[in-house]
Design a protein around this motif. Structure first.
Motif, mmCIF file in Angstrom:
data_model
loop_
_atom_site.group_PDB
_atom_site.id
_atom_site.type_symbol
_atom_site.label_atom_id
_atom_site.label_comp_id
_atom_site.label_asym_id
_atom_site.label_seq_id
_atom_site.Cartn_x
_atom_site.Cartn_y
_atom_site.Cartn_z
ATOM 1 N N ALA A 1 -26.651 13.390 27.455
ATOM 2 C CA ALA A 1 -26.377 11.972 27.124
ATOM 3 C C ALA A 1 -25.667 12.240 25.420
ATOM 4 O O ALA A 1 -24.472 11.797 24.943
ATOM 5 C CB ALA A 1 -27.259 10.704 26.570
ATOM 6 N N HIS A 2 -25.808 13.553 24.944
ATOM 7 C CA HIS A 2 -25.701 13.946 23.356
ATOM 8 C C HIS A 2 -24.679 15.701 24.323
ATOM 9 O O HIS A 2 -24.867 15.833 23.236
ATOM 10 C CB HIS A 2 -26.926 14.012 22.793
ATOM 11 C CG HIS A 2 -27.489 12.551 22.549
ATOM 12 N ND1 HIS A 2 -26.899 11.606 22.085
ATOM 13 C CD2 HIS A 2 -28.350 12.595 22.842
ATOM 14 C CE1 HIS A 2 -27.693 10.793 22.228
ATOM 15 N NE2 HIS A 2 -28.912 11.029 22.462
ATOM 16 N N GLY A 3 -25.065 16.052 25.141
ATOM 17 C CA GLY A 3 -24.329 17.591 24.751
ATOM 18 C C GLY A 3 -22.851 17.538 25.131
ATOM 19 O O GLY A 3 -21.913 16.315 25.063
ATOM 20 N N PRO A 4 -22.172 18.479 25.999
ATOM 21 C CA PRO A 4 -20.629 18.757 26.147
ATOM 22 C C PRO A 4 -20.100 17.554 26.682
ATOM 23 O O PRO A 4 -18.501 17.467 26.667
ATOM 24 C CB PRO A 4 -20.747 20.019 26.388
ATOM 25 C CG PRO A 4 -22.018 20.403 27.536
ATOM 26 C CD PRO A 4 -22.957 20.126 27.004
ATOM 27 N N ARG A 5 -20.477 17.016 27.748
ATOM 28 C CA ARG A 5 -19.878 16.059 28.682
ATOM 29 C C ARG A 5 -19.372 14.842 27.624
ATOM 30 O O ARG A 5 -18.831 14.227 28.016
ATOM 31 C CB ARG A 5 -20.873 15.322 29.507
ATOM 32 C CG ARG A 5 -21.101 16.290 31.478
ATOM 33 C CD ARG A 5 -22.362 16.192 31.756
ATOM 34 N NE ARG A 5 -22.126 16.683 32.667
ATOM 35 C CZ ARG A 5 -23.002 18.033 33.052
ATOM 36 N NH1 ARG A 5 -24.208 17.369 32.112
ATOM 37 N NH2 ARG A 5 -23.728 18.909 33.773
#
Length: 271
Positions: free
Chosen positions: A102-106
């Motif tokens: 949820a808080h990554g590069p995606r």
């Protein structure tokens, strides 16, 4: 049923299953799944249910629901298995994986649609990753590496993903990756061509990637001419990256189909 004919038509309430067809065998009176299907044929039906021509088929459970809307000609089917896991019910391992996704590069890079719904639940294939966090960590890390840490041009990667999506009729993959491809310069005409398997509308490099992806999916291997062409464009590292992308997104397409995951929003009309 034609591969391109699946649509999201969830019923509002469960309806009775009149029977199931397993291979050439029909099991009449199988009115619930799983309780009233007995014997080896019933067990096979539970593993590989094929509802025959009845208008509505559904099964509700405490964990979620299985629903299908089937026309008399068998032209439409929708399944939703299981349910979305909400952030408030996750254990520590699931929370760690949730935060990575949820808080990554995606969530911060590119033109991908949202990966969280209005309730904060993960969309697409990521909800299923939470079912087994140790495996989910590895799967999401591989996906992130393929998208953000390879040397293959982003446009080629998206072309390969959309060829897989077309081959597997994976609406969710199209939902997430067509906007990315469009932002990378693919036109609506080219995206439409990828949906229907027409690669003649693509540029030469894109067509090479699309053709190689199709060849690998069809034959399980690359011919010498295709392999040599890819080497000329990007070397052996490109071949490794491309085959990894194809394998990963084919796996996701299978998981999306098995879990009956629908796109977060109704997919845009196909031109």
């Amino acid at each position: 049923m034609a591969r391109g004919s699946r649509r999201s038509t969830l019923g509002s309430r469960p309806a009775r299953v009149i029977g199931l067809r397993v291979g050439s065998s029909y099991i009449p009176g199988c009115t619930e799944v799983p309780s009233t299907c007995s014997g080896s044929a019933g067990r096979r039906a539970l593993r590989h249910p094929r509802p025959v021509s009845y208008d509505r088929v559904a099964r509700a459970s405490h964990e979620g629901a299985w629903r299908a809307s089937i026309g008399k000609d068998g032209s439409t089917i929708t399944r939703t298995r299981g349910r979305k896991l909400s952030p408030g019910e996750l254990d520590a391992g699931q929370v760690a994986l949730y935060d990575e996704i949820a808080h990554g590069p995606r969530a911060t890079q590119g033109a991908s649609p949202r990966i969280l719904d209005a309730d904060g639940c993960l969309e697409g294939p990521f909800n299923a990753f939470l079912l087994q966090p140790r495996l989910g960590h590895a799967l999401q890390a591989l996906g992130a590496a393929l998208r953000y840490r390879t040397d293959m041009p982003d446009r080629w990667r998206e072309v390969a993903i959309l060829v897989v999506a077309a081959r597997e009729d994976a609406e969710v993959e199209r939902y997430f990756h067509e906007p990315v491809a469009r932002a990378l310069g693919l036109t609506d005409e080219q995206l439409a061509g990828l949906r229907r398997g027409d690669h003649s509308v693509l540029d030469a490099e894109d067509a090479l990637v699309a053709g190689a992806t199709t060849e690998l999916l069809d034959d399980g291997d690359l011919g010498d001419a295709t392999y040599a062409a890819l080497l000329a464009w990007g070397g052996e590292a490109l071949v490794l990256e491309l085959t990894s992308v194809i394998g990963y997104y084919t796996m996701l397409a299978v998981q999306l189909r098995v879990f009956g995951v629908a796109p977060p929003d109704p997919p845009a009309p196909t031109p």
